[in-house]
Design an enzyme around this catalytic site. Sequence first.
Site, short mmCIF file in Angstrom:
data_model
loop_
_atom_site.label_atom_id
_atom_site.label_comp_id
_atom_site.label_asym_id
_atom_site.label_seq_id
_atom_site.Cartn_x
_atom_site.Cartn_y
_atom_site.Cartn_z
N LYS A 38 -7.37 -7.64 -12.71
CA LYS A 38 -6.14 -7.67 -13.51
C LYS A 38 -5.81 -9.12 -13.85
CE LYS A 38 -5.04 -5.89 -9.92
NZ LYS A 38 -4.17 -6.00 -8.77
N ARG A 90 -1.82 -13.23 0.06
CA ARG A 90 -0.56 -13.83 0.54
C ARG A 90 -0.93 -14.86 1.59
NH1 ARG A 90 0.25 -11.17 -3.13
NH2 ARG A 90 1.78 -9.52 -3.50
N ASN A 107 3.62 1.44 -1.81
CA ASN A 107 3.92 1.57 -3.24
C ASN A 107 2.74 2.24 -3.96
OD1 ASN A 107 6.17 0.04 -2.61
ND2 ASN A 107 5.32 -1.87 -3.41
N ASP A 113 0.43 -2.87 -7.51
CA ASP A 113 0.42 -1.67 -6.65
C ASP A 113 0.46 -0.40 -7.50
OD1 ASP A 113 0.82 -3.66 -4.74
OD2 ASP A 113 2.96 -3.23 -4.53
N THR A 157 0.83 -1.22 0.00
CA THR A 157 0.00 0.00 0.00
C THR A 157 0.86 1.27 0.00
OG1 THR A 157 -0.23 -0.25 2.39
CG2 THR A 157 -2.07 -1.03 1.03
P1 ADP Z 1 -0.61 -8.21 -9.51
O1 ADP Z 1 0.78 -7.62 -9.53
O2 ADP Z 1 -1.53 -7.47 -8.61
O3 ADP Z 1 -0.62 -9.70 -9.31
P2 ADP Z 1 -0.94 -8.55 -12.36
O4 ADP Z 1 0.23 -9.47 -12.37
O5 ADP Z 1 -2.18 -9.08 -12.91
O6 ADP Z 1 -1.25 -7.94 -10.93
O7 ADP Z 1 -0.48 -7.26 -13.16
C1 ADP Z 1 -0.99 -5.97 -12.95
C2 ADP Z 1 -0.88 -5.20 -14.24
O8 ADP Z 1 0.50 -5.13 -14.65
C3 ADP Z 1 -1.60 -5.84 -15.41
O9 ADP Z 1 -2.98 -5.49 -15.43
C4 ADP Z 1 -0.87 -5.23 -16.58
O10 ADP Z 1 -1.29 -3.91 -16.80
C5 ADP Z 1 0.57 -5.19 -16.06
N1 ADP Z 1 1.27 -6.44 -16.45
C6 ADP Z 1 1.52 -7.53 -15.67
N2 ADP Z 1 2.19 -8.47 -16.37
C7 ADP Z 1 2.35 -7.98 -17.64
C8 ADP Z 1 2.98 -8.45 -18.83
N3 ADP Z 1 3.59 -9.66 -18.88
N4 ADP Z 1 2.98 -7.65 -19.92
C9 ADP Z 1 2.42 -6.42 -19.88
N5 ADP Z 1 1.81 -5.91 -18.78
C10 ADP Z 1 1.77 -6.67 -17.67
#
Ligand code: ADP
Length: 298
Positions: A225, A167, A33, A259, A31
């Site tokens: 996401k 987590r 970040n 974040d 949070t």
């Molecule tokens: P979290 O970090 O909360 O697990 P995600 O991994 O789903 O969330 O990623 C959050 C956002 O970061 C995605 O909606 C996208 O915008 C971006 N992102 C994550 N992985 C990729 C990727 N391999 N290529 C492009 N954008 C990415």
Amino acid sequence: MSGRFLCLGECMLELSETQDGTYRRGFAGDTFNTAWYARRALGQGWSVAFGTCTGTDAVSDDMMAFMAAEGIDTSTIRRVPDRTLGLYMISLANGERSFSYWRSQSAARLLTDDDAWLRNITLYARHIHFSGITLAILSPYGRKRLLSALADARVNGTTISFDTNIRTKLWEDEAAMRAGLMQGAVHSNIVFPSFDEEKATFGDVRPSATADRYLSAGSRLVIVKNGPGSVLLKTGDGEEAMVRVTPSKSVIDTTAAGDSFAGTFLAHLLDGADPKTAAEKATAVASNVITHRGALIR
Ligand code: ADP
């Protein structure tokens, strides 16, 4: 538009091993970040504050000085003698990173111990953001106190957002975790889940199932996401939108992808953008964050 945007949770001391075997010091936490990315995107009429507890020792002073230098309001931090920051270390072995944590006795776990203080910082915020990690580090009683303070702030006109940030190891057991995450959504206008975590925890078959589950808990807007997959936005009125993500060819470190997404999204939304435009801005920032090492990318 203006007001206070308050993020609640834990910021830890980070020690990350460098190529020459020394350790570089930093400060990070989910949070925090989010607050940092919101500060970058929000107009100066807004104050972005971080609500937590720290110790009264030198490293806690250093963290607060770091936050203040980054434009984060630290007047919402309560200082607790005899406690200090949680710590995590990032070790390097053949280029692979592994994490070790010392956070079970961190000052941040006392976030809800002083109820009058908690209500004072939450009551007049325009928007409050918290996460599944904020809940997980509290005792079951502490969670109730936090959610009750959020409910009262909401009655007073504050909007609330919740990043589920699942987590499993931080919670006492999986049933408490699932119940806690759903309670987080009950008290929030906006929920930010990540599909892979939700699928693993709740067995959701597709992103819309994740959205529906949190909408039925009472949230008004869910933003699911999905790594390189499209972002789904769904409202309590049944409106849906998708934001395309261009899969990155140069992913280096996905720390703080979610974040930075949440901080950027909320900043644009609070400044008057519609949710789809805010999600497009958030996607652009998150897709850059993952092409660099570390959480806070300038
Ligand atoms: P979290 O970090 O909360 O697990 P995600 O991994 O789903 O969330 O990623 C959050 C956002 O970061 C995605 O909606 C996208 O915008 C971006 N992102 C994550 N992985 C990729 C990727 N391999 N290529 C492009 N954008 C990415």
